[in-house]
Write an enzyme that holds these catalytic residues in place. Structure first.
Site, PDB file in Angstrom:
ATOM      1  N   HIS A   8       0.821  -1.209   0.000  1.00 45.81           N
ATOM      2  CA  HIS A   8       0.000   0.000   0.000  1.00 45.81           C
ATOM      3  C   HIS A   8       0.853   1.257   0.000  1.00 45.81           C
ATOM      4  O   HIS A   8       2.039   1.218   0.275  1.00 45.81           O
ATOM      5  CB  HIS A   8      -0.982   0.015   1.187  1.00 45.81           C
ATOM      6  CG  HIS A   8      -0.338   0.131   2.530  1.00 45.81           C
ATOM      7  ND1 HIS A   8      -0.021  -0.960   3.304  1.00 45.81           N
ATOM      8  CD2 HIS A   8       0.048   1.212   3.258  1.00 45.81           C
ATOM      9  CE1 HIS A   8       0.519  -0.557   4.448  1.00 45.81           C
ATOM     10  NE2 HIS A   8       0.576   0.763   4.443  1.00 45.81           N
ATOM     11  N   HIS A  93       3.875   7.437   3.270  1.00 45.62           N
ATOM     12  CA  HIS A  93       4.831   6.326   3.235  1.00 45.62           C
ATOM     13  C   HIS A  93       4.447   5.321   2.160  1.00 45.62           C
ATOM     14  O   HIS A  93       3.338   5.364   1.624  1.00 45.62           O
ATOM     15  CB  HIS A  93       4.917   5.626   4.600  1.00 45.62           C
ATOM     16  CG  HIS A  93       3.665   4.909   5.018  1.00 45.62           C
ATOM     17  ND1 HIS A  93       2.642   5.525   5.696  1.00 45.62           N
ATOM     18  CD2 HIS A  93       3.272   3.621   4.844  1.00 45.62           C
ATOM     19  CE1 HIS A  93       1.678   4.659   5.933  1.00 45.62           C
ATOM     20  NE2 HIS A  93       2.032   3.487   5.415  1.00 45.62           N
ATOM     21  N   GLU A 142       7.556   1.554   5.098  1.00 48.73           N
ATOM     22  CA  GLU A 142       7.023   0.548   6.006  1.00 48.73           C
ATOM     23  C   GLU A 142       7.361  -0.823   5.442  1.00 48.73           C
ATOM     24  O   GLU A 142       7.193  -1.063   4.238  1.00 48.73           O
ATOM     25  CB  GLU A 142       5.510   0.703   6.136  1.00 48.73           C
ATOM     26  CG  GLU A 142       4.864  -0.309   7.062  1.00 48.73           C
ATOM     27  CD  GLU A 142       3.354  -0.115   7.186  1.00 48.73           C
ATOM     28  OE1 GLU A 142       2.730  -0.952   7.848  1.00 48.73           O
ATOM     29  OE2 GLU A 142       2.800   0.854   6.619  1.00 48.73           O
TER      30      GLU A 142
END
Length: 155
Positions: A8, A93, A142
């Protein structure tokens, strides 16, 4: 470290409700999950699915990368500073999957990359950690363990 699937893109927003309307009305999103609070991280989260690919006939497959809308739960949220600098919100992010979070953490540490905080459970219900943007060409990154069967968050 082998590059895993882009799971994502995190998008900070001052209003998940307004962002949902944008993705639905402007971008044509049809699969928007129910927002939920992730109190341990001080954020409200809502996932918007993107199709894996279009078939050209107007229909599409599921399984594409998600957009993770994130809104601060309060003034102590880690997003507060980001939104002060970017009042309209924006890309916060990127998140890549890895098969084993502890192996990935060890590899990043051996490469001298700065990991921000402990490994913890993220919005998908799987272990995550973040790598400092200064060690990732300017992007907060991440790292997420690939969800196992039956553990992937969906709503």
């Amino acid at each position: 470290m082998k590059l895993g699937r882009l799971n994502h893109i995190g998008v900070a927003t001052p209003s998940i409700e307004d962002s949902i309307a944008h993705y639905r009305e402007v971008m044509g999103a049809t699969k928007i999950h129910t927002p939920f609070d992730l109190e341990a991280q001080g954020v409200k989260v809502c996932f918007v699915d993107t199709p894996a690919h279009s078939t050209g006939s107007g229909s599409s497959d599921s399984g594409g990368t998600q957009i993770e809308l994130i809104e601060p739960l309060g003034p102590d949220s880690p997003l507060t500073n980001f939104l002060e600098k970017n009042p309209l919100g924006g890309q916060h992010h990127v998140c890549f999957e890895v098969p084993d979070i502890e192996d990935a953490r060890k590899e990043f540490e051996e490469l001298g990359k700065r990991i921000l905080g402990p490994t913890r459970i993220g919005a998908h219900g799987t272990p995550i950690f973040f790598v400092h943007p200064k060690d990732m060409q300017g992007m907060l990154t991440e790292i997420m363990e690939t969800p196992k069967e039956g553990t992937h968050w969906s709503n």
